[in-house]
Every structure is written in C-alpha cells, then in structure tokens.
Motif scaffolding. Structure first.
Motif, PDB file in Angstrom:
ATOM      1  N   VAL A  50      43.149 -58.537 -11.607  1.00 51.07           N
ATOM      2  CA  VAL A  50      42.241 -57.505 -12.120  1.00 51.07           C
ATOM      3  C   VAL A  50      43.108 -56.328 -12.581  1.00 51.07           C
ATOM      4  O   VAL A  50      44.016 -55.900 -11.859  1.00 51.07           O
ATOM      5  CB  VAL A  50      41.262 -57.059 -11.016  1.00 51.07           C
ATOM      6  CG1 VAL A  50      40.371 -55.930 -11.496  1.00 51.07           C
ATOM      7  CG2 VAL A  50      40.455 -58.229 -10.510  1.00 51.07           C
ATOM      8  N   PRO A  51      42.854 -55.796 -13.778  1.00 55.50           N
ATOM      9  CA  PRO A  51      43.655 -54.658 -14.253  1.00 55.50           C
ATOM     10  C   PRO A  51      43.627 -53.498 -13.252  1.00 55.50           C
ATOM     11  O   PRO A  51      42.570 -53.115 -12.756  1.00 55.50           O
ATOM     12  CB  PRO A  51      42.983 -54.273 -15.575  1.00 55.50           C
ATOM     13  CG  PRO A  51      42.307 -55.529 -16.039  1.00 55.50           C
ATOM     14  CD  PRO A  51      41.870 -56.223 -14.780  1.00 55.50           C
ATOM     15  N   GLY A  52      44.799 -52.985 -12.953  1.00 53.91           N
ATOM     16  CA  GLY A  52      44.924 -51.897 -11.985  1.00 53.91           C
ATOM     17  C   GLY A  52      45.187 -52.381 -10.572  1.00 53.91           C
ATOM     18  O   GLY A  52      45.627 -51.615  -9.730  1.00 53.91           O
ATOM     19  N   GLU A  53      44.916 -53.660 -10.276  1.00 53.28           N
ATOM     20  CA  GLU A  53      45.139 -54.215  -8.940  1.00 53.28           C
ATOM     21  C   GLU A  53      46.244 -55.256  -8.931  1.00 53.28           C
ATOM     22  O   GLU A  53      46.474 -55.898  -7.910  1.00 53.28           O
ATOM     23  CB  GLU A  53      43.846 -54.845  -8.404  1.00 53.28           C
ATOM     24  CG  GLU A  53      42.744 -53.847  -8.168  1.00 53.28           C
ATOM     25  CD  GLU A  53      41.491 -54.504  -7.598  1.00 53.28           C
ATOM     26  OE1 GLU A  53      41.569 -55.657  -7.147  1.00 53.28           O
ATOM     27  OE2 GLU A  53      40.440 -53.851  -7.626  1.00 53.28           O
ATOM     28  N   GLU A  54      46.921 -55.448 -10.063  1.00 59.86           N
ATOM     29  CA  GLU A  54      47.952 -56.476 -10.116  1.00 59.86           C
ATOM     30  C   GLU A  54      49.178 -56.049  -9.314  1.00 59.86           C
ATOM     31  O   GLU A  54      49.469 -54.873  -9.159  1.00 59.86           O
ATOM     32  CB  GLU A  54      48.342 -56.792 -11.563  1.00 59.86           C
ATOM     33  CG  GLU A  54      48.964 -55.650 -12.320  1.00 59.86           C
ATOM     34  CD  GLU A  54      47.954 -54.809 -13.074  1.00 59.86           C
ATOM     35  OE1 GLU A  54      48.328 -53.695 -13.457  1.00 59.86           O
ATOM     36  OE2 GLU A  54      46.812 -55.234 -13.268  1.00 59.86           O
ATOM     37  N   LEU A  55      49.846 -57.052  -8.769  1.00 61.13           N
ATOM     38  CA  LEU A  55      51.089 -56.851  -8.038  1.00 61.13           C
ATOM     39  C   LEU A  55      52.203 -57.449  -8.873  1.00 61.13           C
ATOM     40  O   LEU A  55      51.992 -58.402  -9.613  1.00 61.13           O
ATOM     41  CB  LEU A  55      51.021 -57.535  -6.672  1.00 61.13           C
ATOM     42  CG  LEU A  55      49.862 -57.128  -5.766  1.00 61.13           C
ATOM     43  CD1 LEU A  55      49.844 -57.992  -4.514  1.00 61.13           C
ATOM     44  CD2 LEU A  55      49.977 -55.669  -5.390  1.00 61.13           C
ATOM     45  N   LYS A  56      53.394 -56.912  -8.765  1.00 66.12           N
ATOM     46  CA  LYS A  56      54.529 -57.406  -9.545  1.00 66.12           C
ATOM     47  C   LYS A  56      55.466 -58.208  -8.644  1.00 66.12           C
ATOM     48  O   LYS A  56      55.669 -57.876  -7.482  1.00 66.12           O
ATOM     49  CB  LYS A  56      55.293 -56.255 -10.170  1.00 66.12           C
ATOM     50  CG  LYS A  56      54.479 -55.470 -11.170  1.00 66.12           C
ATOM     51  CD  LYS A  56      55.296 -55.152 -12.375  1.00 66.12           C
ATOM     52  CE  LYS A  56      54.495 -54.355 -13.371  1.00 66.12           C
ATOM     53  NZ  LYS A  56      53.728 -55.140 -14.267  1.00 66.12           N
ATOM     54  N   ILE A  57      56.021 -59.264  -9.222  1.00 70.29           N
ATOM     55  CA  ILE A  57      57.027 -60.077  -8.551  1.00 70.29           C
ATOM     56  C   ILE A  57      58.078 -60.442  -9.581  1.00 70.29           C
ATOM     57  O   ILE A  57      57.755 -60.702 -10.741  1.00 70.29           O
ATOM     58  CB  ILE A  57      56.413 -61.342  -7.911  1.00 70.29           C
ATOM     59  CG1 ILE A  57      57.470 -62.143  -7.170  1.00 70.29           C
ATOM     60  CG2 ILE A  57      55.699 -62.193  -8.937  1.00 70.29           C
ATOM     61  CD1 ILE A  57      56.915 -63.268  -6.318  1.00 70.29           C
ATOM     62  N   THR A  58      59.328 -60.434  -9.159  1.00 75.46           N
ATOM     63  CA  THR A  58      60.435 -60.788 -10.046  1.00 75.46           C
ATOM     64  C   THR A  58      61.196 -61.954  -9.439  1.00 75.46           C
ATOM     65  O   THR A  58      61.610 -61.894  -8.281  1.00 75.46           O
ATOM     66  CB  THR A  58      61.397 -59.596 -10.251  1.00 75.46           C
ATOM     67  OG1 THR A  58      60.661 -58.506 -10.800  1.00 75.46           O
ATOM     68  CG2 THR A  58      62.529 -59.961 -11.181  1.00 75.46           C
ATOM     69  N   PHE A  59      61.348 -63.000 -10.220  1.00 71.01           N
ATOM     70  CA  PHE A  59      62.155 -64.157  -9.822  1.00 71.01           C
ATOM     71  C   PHE A  59      63.487 -64.070 -10.557  1.00 71.01           C
ATOM     72  O   PHE A  59      63.523 -63.821 -11.760  1.00 71.01           O
ATOM     73  CB  PHE A  59      61.464 -65.473 -10.197  1.00 71.01           C
ATOM     74  CG  PHE A  59      60.273 -65.790  -9.347  1.00 71.01           C
ATOM     75  CD1 PHE A  59      60.420 -66.448  -8.135  1.00 71.01           C
ATOM     76  CD2 PHE A  59      59.001 -65.441  -9.755  1.00 71.01           C
ATOM     77  CE1 PHE A  59      59.325 -66.749  -7.348  1.00 71.01           C
ATOM     78  CE2 PHE A  59      57.893 -65.734  -8.976  1.00 71.01           C
ATOM     79  CZ  PHE A  59      58.057 -66.388  -7.772  1.00 71.01           C
TER      80      PHE A  59
END
Length: 150
Positions: A50-59
């Motif tokens: 959901v826009p504004g609730e996204e979490l970021k992850i980097t591989f």
C-alpha cells in the motif's frame, strides 16, 4: 486346468492384454499432457504494498549488484527474493527444513530481527559460509523494525 481355477475365470495373460501393450492402453494421457511453467512472480504470493506503508529491502547479489524492492509487512525474505527472480533456492519451500535460503544480514539490522528458534539454528549449522549474522530467509519476516534491511 490349474487347480483352483475353473475354465470360466482363468484366462492366459496373452488374452488379457491385446495387441497393444498395457502401458499404451493405460497411460497414454500421462505422456501426451503438456508441461507448463509460469514465472514465480505470476503466482500471486507477493502482495503489492500500500502506498505509504511499503518497506524497503536491498539484496546484494554475488556479483555485487544491489537490488532494492518495496515490500509488504509480513513477507519473508525467501518469498521476496523468489518473487523478484533472485538466485535464492529455498528447496524445502520455506518450512525450515534446509539451509538453501541462507542469507547474511547487515550487522546494523541483525539485532532488530527476532532471535532464531532452535529449528533454524539446527539448519544454520548446515549452511555454507556461516557468519555471525547468518539467518534463513524463510524465517525472517519483514516488519517496520527492519525497514531498509540489507
């Protein structure tokens, strides 16, 4: 006549099987069925954040390339990697029965992840290249505490 059989219920095997072989009569649909493959990203197991609730992850891949994704809370690292066609196997399907989804977590985020349970520790003992910050991707779920994890 064979003892115990009457002429009515005894038939030689050659008469039971016609001129076509038994496998040709019983299993033809198995061999003629086509096999189809669809990419993991089309299986629908990852939700769109959901826009504004996204979490970021980097591989960080083996060759050093970094790929960052926006994900939902509750998704496992294994599901995220497979959903984006990254090279993470997960042979047991995420049931913590192998160590093929072994990841090395950035030390800055390691303490924010809940402690591994005994099953995970047992599987980590079998992992190649084990480090102090090693975890199984199938056991680490995304949450706000580890937003931006690498």
């Amino acid at each position: 006549m064979i003892r115990g059989f009457t002429r009515l219920n005894y038939r030689p095997l050659s008469k039971l099987i016609s001129k076509t072989s038994l496998t040709q009569r019983i299993i033809p649909t198995f061999y003629t069925r086509s096999f189809s493959i669809s990419l993991t990203q089309y299986h629908g197991h990852l939700k769109t954040p959901v826009p504004g609730e996204e979490l970021k992850i980097t591989f960080i891949e083996k060759d050093g390339n970094q790929k960052t994704f926006d994900v939902c809370e509750g998704e496992t690292l294994l599901d995220i990697a497979q959903g984006h066609n990254l090279d993470m196997e997960g042979a047991c399907g995420g049931s913590c029965a192998c160590s093929t989804c072994h990841v090395i977590v950035d030390p800055d985020y390691y303490d924010a992840i809940p402690e591994p349970q005994d099953d995970e520790n047992d599987m980590l003992d079998l992992a190649y290249g084990l480090t102090e910050t090693s975890r199984l991707g199938c056991q680490v779920k995304m949450n706000k505490d580890i937003d931006g994890i690498r």
